[in-house]
Design an enzyme around this catalytic site. Structure first.
Site, short mmCIF file in Angstrom:
data_model
loop_
_atom_site.label_atom_id
_atom_site.label_comp_id
_atom_site.label_asym_id
_atom_site.label_seq_id
_atom_site.Cartn_x
_atom_site.Cartn_y
_atom_site.Cartn_z
N LYS A 54 0.84 -1.20 0.00
CA LYS A 54 0.00 0.00 0.00
C LYS A 54 0.87 1.26 0.00
O LYS A 54 0.62 2.20 -0.76
CB LYS A 54 -0.93 0.01 1.21
CG LYS A 54 -2.06 -0.99 1.14
CD LYS A 54 -2.87 -0.99 2.44
CE LYS A 54 -3.98 -2.01 2.41
NZ LYS A 54 -4.76 -2.00 3.67
N ALA A 72 -1.21 1.04 6.52
CA ALA A 72 -1.38 0.01 7.54
C ALA A 72 -2.32 -1.05 7.02
O ALA A 72 -3.12 -0.81 6.11
CB ALA A 72 -1.94 0.63 8.82
N ASP A 73 -2.23 -2.22 7.62
CA ASP A 73 -3.17 -3.28 7.31
C ASP A 73 -3.41 -4.08 8.58
O ASP A 73 -2.49 -4.33 9.35
CB ASP A 73 -2.66 -4.20 6.19
CG ASP A 73 -3.78 -5.03 5.64
OD1 ASP A 73 -4.60 -4.47 4.88
OD2 ASP A 73 -3.88 -6.23 5.99
N THR A 74 -4.67 -4.46 8.77
CA THR A 74 -5.08 -5.20 9.95
C THR A 74 -5.81 -6.46 9.53
O THR A 74 -6.62 -6.43 8.60
CB THR A 74 -6.03 -4.34 10.82
OG1 THR A 74 -5.35 -3.15 11.21
CG2 THR A 74 -6.47 -5.08 12.08
N ALA A 109 0.02 -4.24 10.78
CA ALA A 109 1.33 -3.80 10.31
C ALA A 109 1.23 -2.34 9.88
O ALA A 109 0.22 -1.92 9.30
CB ALA A 109 1.79 -4.65 9.13
#
Length: 188
Positions: A54, A72-74, A109
């Site tokens: 991203k 960010a990624d969840t 992250a």
């Protein structure tokens, strides 16, 4: 934070609110990437890869502007199963039924791109959810709240009442761990 403004590679209003807690203003430029998991990819590797992709996708268009780009990624993980955002009410019910009465993990992250480099940090939080009656889950799904959230729930919303315990970062479960985010932004 001394930085005045960054580019946020996300549409998440929660991430905007959390960045504001750090005193960071952001311009929203969502990343458009394929968020499919790769064969054999574990949940932690998955979110680290997506956060980096991203950041790089937005950097390809806006990287020359000199602003840091934060992505960010969840994901919610039950063992090695990745529970992303539900596609529909049926998938939301399936996810929530699996999480009900479970101890699961939320991985978030964070990646920051600046001057041609990307740095990433991972936050992992263990979450214990009470056993939630099916009728309560159906009402929750009917509210629409779980539809844009990994694992089909948001700890900051109605589902927060179901969380018995967390071991880790509350803001990480929301989608942006403040400690790791501040570390990355401060490093630049």
């Amino acid at each position: 934070m001394h930085q005045q403004k960054i580019i946020l590679a996300s549409r998440s209003p929660r991430r905007v609110e959390l960045l504001a807690q750090l005193g960071v203003q952001c311009e929203i430029v969502p990343a458009d990437i394929d968020e499919s998991s790769l064969p054999g990819e574990d949940p932690a590797q998955y979110v680290l890869r997506l956060a980096q992709e991203k950041a790089l996708a937005v950097a390809a268009v806006h990287g020359q502007r000199g602003l840091s780009i934060l992505a960010a990624d969840t994901t919610v993980a039950l063992g090695l199963d990745i529970l992303g955002k539900p596609a529909d009410a049926g998938e939301a019910m399936a996810m929530l039924s699996r999480l009900s009465g479970s101890i699961h993990v939320v991985h978030t992250a964070v990646a920051v791109y600046q001057a041609g480099q990307v740095r990433c940090l991972l936050n992992t939080t263990e979450v214990e959810m009470m056993q939630v009656p099916q009728a309560v889950l159906q009402d929750y799904i009917a509210s629409g709240e779980p539809m844009d959230k990994a694992g089909a729930y948001g700890i900051q919303g109605r589902a927060g009442a179901w969380i018995k315990r967390i071991d880790g970062s509350y803001s990480g479960v929301m989608g942006l761990p403040l400690h790791e985010t501040a570390q990355l932004l401060h490093a630049w």
